[in-house]
Design a protein around this motif. Structure first.
Motif, PDB file in Angstrom:
ATOM      1  N   ASP A  56       0.830  -1.206   0.000  1.00 39.79           N
ATOM      2  CA  ASP A  56       0.000   0.000   0.000  1.00 39.79           C
ATOM      3  C   ASP A  56       0.864   1.256   0.000  1.00 39.79           C
ATOM      4  O   ASP A  56       0.554   2.244  -0.679  1.00 39.79           O
ATOM      5  N   PHE A  57       1.935   1.215   0.758  1.00 43.91           N
ATOM      6  CA  PHE A  57       2.844   2.361   0.844  1.00 43.91           C
ATOM      7  C   PHE A  57       3.436   2.674  -0.528  1.00 43.91           C
ATOM      8  O   PHE A  57       3.474   3.840  -0.959  1.00 43.91           O
ATOM      9  N   LEU A  58       3.874   1.648  -1.253  1.00 43.86           N
ATOM     10  CA  LEU A  58       4.432   1.854  -2.592  1.00 43.86           C
ATOM     11  C   LEU A  58       3.375   2.400  -3.546  1.00 43.86           C
ATOM     12  O   LEU A  58       3.669   3.261  -4.397  1.00 43.86           O
ATOM     13  N   GLN A  59       2.137   1.914  -3.419  1.00 47.78           N
ATOM     14  CA  GLN A  59       1.064   2.430  -4.265  1.00 47.78           C
ATOM     15  C   GLN A  59       0.774   3.897  -3.967  1.00 47.78           C
ATOM     16  O   GLN A  59       0.477   4.680  -4.870  1.00 47.78           O
ATOM     17  N   SER A  60       0.893   4.268  -2.700  1.00 45.36           N
ATOM     18  CA  SER A  60       0.722   5.675  -2.317  1.00 45.36           C
ATOM     19  C   SER A  60       1.786   6.547  -2.973  1.00 45.36           C
ATOM     20  O   SER A  60       1.494   7.640  -3.474  1.00 45.36           O
ATOM     21  N   LEU A  99       3.516   5.856  -5.712  1.00 42.65           N
ATOM     22  CA  LEU A  99       3.272   5.858  -7.151  1.00 42.65           C
ATOM     23  C   LEU A  99       2.142   6.819  -7.508  1.00 42.65           C
ATOM     24  O   LEU A  99       2.254   7.615  -8.455  1.00 42.65           O
ATOM     25  N   SER A 100       1.047   6.752  -6.748  1.00 42.56           N
ATOM     26  CA  SER A 100      -0.099   7.625  -6.992  1.00 42.56           C
ATOM     27  C   SER A 100       0.283   9.089  -6.808  1.00 42.56           C
ATOM     28  O   SER A 100      -0.071   9.951  -7.615  1.00 42.56           O
ATOM     29  N   ASP A 101       1.016   9.373  -5.736  1.00 36.99           N
ATOM     30  CA  ASP A 101       1.453  10.739  -5.461  1.00 36.99           C
ATOM     31  C   ASP A 101       2.367  11.248  -6.574  1.00 36.99           C
ATOM     32  O   ASP A 101       2.258  12.382  -7.030  1.00 36.99           O
ATOM     33  N   SER A 102       3.256  10.389  -7.019  1.00 36.51           N
ATOM     34  CA  SER A 102       4.190  10.740  -8.088  1.00 36.51           C
ATOM     35  C   SER A 102       3.462  11.062  -9.386  1.00 36.51           C
ATOM     36  O   SER A 102       3.733  12.088 -10.037  1.00 36.51           O
ATOM     37  N   GLU A 103       2.507  10.223  -9.754  1.00 30.54           N
ATOM     38  CA  GLU A 103       1.794  10.417 -11.008  1.00 30.54           C
ATOM     39  C   GLU A 103       0.869  11.624 -10.974  1.00 30.54           C
ATOM     40  O   GLU A 103       0.811  12.404 -11.926  1.00 30.54           O
TER      41      GLU A 103
END
Length: 678
Positions: free
Chosen positions: A10-14, A16-20
């Motif tokens: 979940d942390f990595l998805q956060s 990635l989402s923040d980056s995009e």
């Protein structure tokens, strides 16, 4: 409970989402996210600043200066960004800390003189040099942030000395970040070991136990030295320095009458989730120790000892310690203690923002309002309002795989509405770019003040349209972030300041037209129209040029952007821009929208009250009736109110009218605030 592996995904998805969504590199998103967490836990202060500088043998990404404890922190990261949890090796740690040490030594020697004056790295190196020259630093922390997992023997690193300054090495790994998450949603504990005589106070309450004890001055210094702001996570007030009369009085007592401190000072009010007693009934361990009143006393004693070198060994401070073991009730209990106990100095109502109805309203709309399907998608979604960091993940903790997939489809990660980010986007539209440039936590405090004032003036201020417009402003903010990052004229650095001043300037231009921005054009499409993007591109390029060329005497761009004079200067810019009428609505239209929105909200509130009243058990209304009919409370409610409550308790109102429901609901809420439990 969420496992470490699930948290990692979940942390990595956060990240990635923040980056995009914001148009930044994943390592930068990782670094900013972790630093925000560390500010919340007190490991970093609101003075934290991101500033990247990478050369041969040098690697640094930011710094922080704790003015009160005189601790300088220099930061680096090791972001693996792998699907499985990587191990942080001894070689990783050695390499990263060696690069930080090289930068630190060169900074202390004046490397800023070799840097470009308008770069963020120049500001960082200059400030480190200045802090040291002015003898402001007592200790330096070199901090390594990572999404990997460090073994225990690698995370406990020996301290060093550079020059005359002690150097502490710290690794913040995935397990540490995971534990921050656990503190919000589980009974994860941090413990303080000490030996204190105590007196247990007998109460009839099953919610808490109370103890009277005292702390010696050196105990306070040692505890604060180790835990810092972590002791005040639940406190409503930060230390105000020696400015108010109260703090001056504390300092004078420490210096001239230390033996009288116990008699003169009101002491400390604290809470804990549990304590351990020895065979002599002395306290030997306190779990999750929180100072909810007495933060000034604590900080004043620490500052007097560390800064003024005053002797504090003869100081004794009385302490009232309440142990609340029920985690669900702990937050409300602490909030009430804070509110009633903090009377020494003026406390703004916004300081209790964590209990503001604003959060309830935003959460309600977050759950209820659907986003129109866009870009050919047939699925409608929500913007998920996250009042507490980690709430998005926690809501999925006990879902089945199918339920979790459905939740994530309806609440996509890219539509996470973080309260701190929301504060930034709101403040810039309110034309406070200088406030936003002071840091996320300072910005949030200002936002809390503004929202509290609005709610005091009008309890219907947070409507569905407010929610939609607020989301639209978040979309606006993220779009400008991405646009600046990708612009050909952007040379790196000061992106946050450029974004803040760009949006504030747009708001200023809209205000000058005498109209309002029609945020529905953003909400309906969930993106900015091309015409608006073109306007923002022109503004941003001019803003970037202006703020990176500060007036003489203000060579530090970061500090210049924090000043009101900077915003006043930016408002003098003349940029030839015409805002399309399709983006604007006039005052009469805005008044009509606001009026209709509030009428609809009144209706919604009325329905919600009736549903709540009807669904509440008769037994609870009976408890409430017995509570209010007591002699000393009779004058606090009218005969009519008591009569309605009595009829409800006896089951005579089936169902109650809209007016009766409102009265019953208000009595129920008032009793809850006063501590009645069912």
């Amino acid at each position: 409970m969420i496992s470490l592996e699930e948290f990692h995904q979940d942390f990595l998805q956060s990240i990635l989402s923040d980056s995009e969504s914001r148009g930044i590199m994943k390592p930068q998103a990782f670094f900013e996210n972790v630093c925000e967490e560390l500010i919340n836990t007190g490991d970093l202060t609101i003075n934290y600043t991101a500033a990247e500088y990478i050369k041969n043998g040098i690697e640094v990404y930011g710094y922080d200066f704790d003015e009160e404890r005189k601790i300088l922190t220099v930061l680096v990261h090791q972001f693996f960004q792998e699907d499985k949890i990587e191990t942080l090796t001894k070689n990783h740690i050695k390499t990263k800390f060696n690069r930080l040490k090289t930068f630190l030594k060169k900074s202390l020697q004046g490397i800023y003189q070799e840097m470009e004056e308008t770069s963020e790295a120049y500001s960082m190196a200059f400030n480190i040099f200045r802090y040291n020259q002015n003898k402001k630093v007592n200790k330096i922390r070199l901090m390594l942030l990572t999404d990997g997992k460090a073994t225990r023997n690698l995370s406990e690193l020996p301290n060093e000395i550079i020059g005359e300054l002690p150097i502490e090495l710290r690794v913040i790994d995935l397990e540490y970040i995971y534990k921050i998450f656990l503190t919000e949603y589980t009974n994860y504990q941090f413990e303080i070991d000490l030996e204190l005589p105590c007196l247990e106070i007998t109460t009839n309450s099953e919610e808490y136990k109370s103890y009277l004890t005292f702390l010696k001055g050196d105990h306070i210094v040692d505890i604060y030295e180790q835990y810092g702001q972590k002791l005040f996570e639940q406190n409503v007030r930060t230390f105000l320095q020696f400015r108010g009369n109260v703090n001056k009085g504390i300092r004078n007592t420490i210096e001239y009458k230390p033996e009288m401190f116990f008699a003169y000072n009101n002491g400390i009010t604290a809470t804990a989730s549990d304590i351990e007693l020895d065979n002599e009934k002395n306290i030997k361990k306190i779990k999750n120790f929180q100072i909810v009143n007495g933060g000034q006393t604590t900080s004043a004693i620490y500052a007097a000892n560390k800064n003024s070198k005053l002797d504090i060994k003869d100081i004794s401070v009385q302490m009232k310690l309440s142990v609340v073991k029920d985690k669900e009730k702990h937050h409300d209990f602490v909030s009430k203690v804070s509110e009633y106990a903090n009377t020494q100095n003026k406390v703004n109502k916004s300081d209790f923002f964590s209990n503001s109805p604003f959060h309830k309203e935003m959460k309600n709309y977050s759950n209820r309002v659907w986003v129109a399907a866009t870009s050919g998608s047939q699925r409608r979604t929500h913007w998920f309002y996250e009042r507490v960091r980690g709430e998005y993940l926690n809501e999925q903790a006990y879902l089945t795989r199918a339920e979790k997939k459905k939740f994530q489809l309806e609440n996509p990660k890219k539509q996470l509405l973080d309260k701190t980010f929301l504060a930034k986007s709101e403040n810039v539209w309110l034309q406070k770019p200088d406030i936003v440039s002071r840091g996320a936590q300072y910005s949030f405090s200002t936002f809390a003040e503004d929202i509290t004032n609005r709610l005091e003036k009008e309890n219907l201020a947070i409507t569905e349209n407010f929610f939609k417009d607020a989301v639209s402003r978040v979309i606006l903010f993220r779009t400008v972030e991405k646009m600046v990052s990708n612009a050909t004229w952007y040379n790196g650095g000061y992106r946050a300041q450029t974004v803040a001043y760009t949006i504030a300037y747009l708001s200023y231009l809209v205000e000058k037209t005498g109209k309002f921005m029609d945020f529905s054009v953003i909400w309906d499409e969930q993106e900015l129209p091309e015409h608006l993007i073109t306007i923002l591109e022109r503004i941003a390029e001019k803003i970037y040029s202006e703020i990176t060329s500060p007036p003489e005497g203000s060579a530090n761009v970061s500090q210049w952007c924090k000043k009101k004079q900077c915003w006043e200067s930016i408002k003098q810019l003349r940029i030839d821009i015409e805002i399309n009428d399709e983006l604007l609505i006039n005052k009469e239209e805005q008044k009509y929208i606001n009026r209709e929105d509030k009428i609809e909200k009144k209706l919604d509130n009325s329905i919600e009250m009736q549903v709540f009243v009807v669904n509440t058990e008769l037994e609870q209304w009976s408890i409430l009736y017995n509570y209010y009919k007591r002699d000393y409370l009779k004058k606090r409610i009218s005969h009519t109110q008591l009569d309605i409550l009595k009829k409800m308790a006896l089951g005579y109102l089936t169902p109650p009218s809209e007016k009766q429901s409102k009265i019953l609901y208000q009595l129920y809420e008032k009793a809850i605030e006063e501590g009645v439990s069912f």
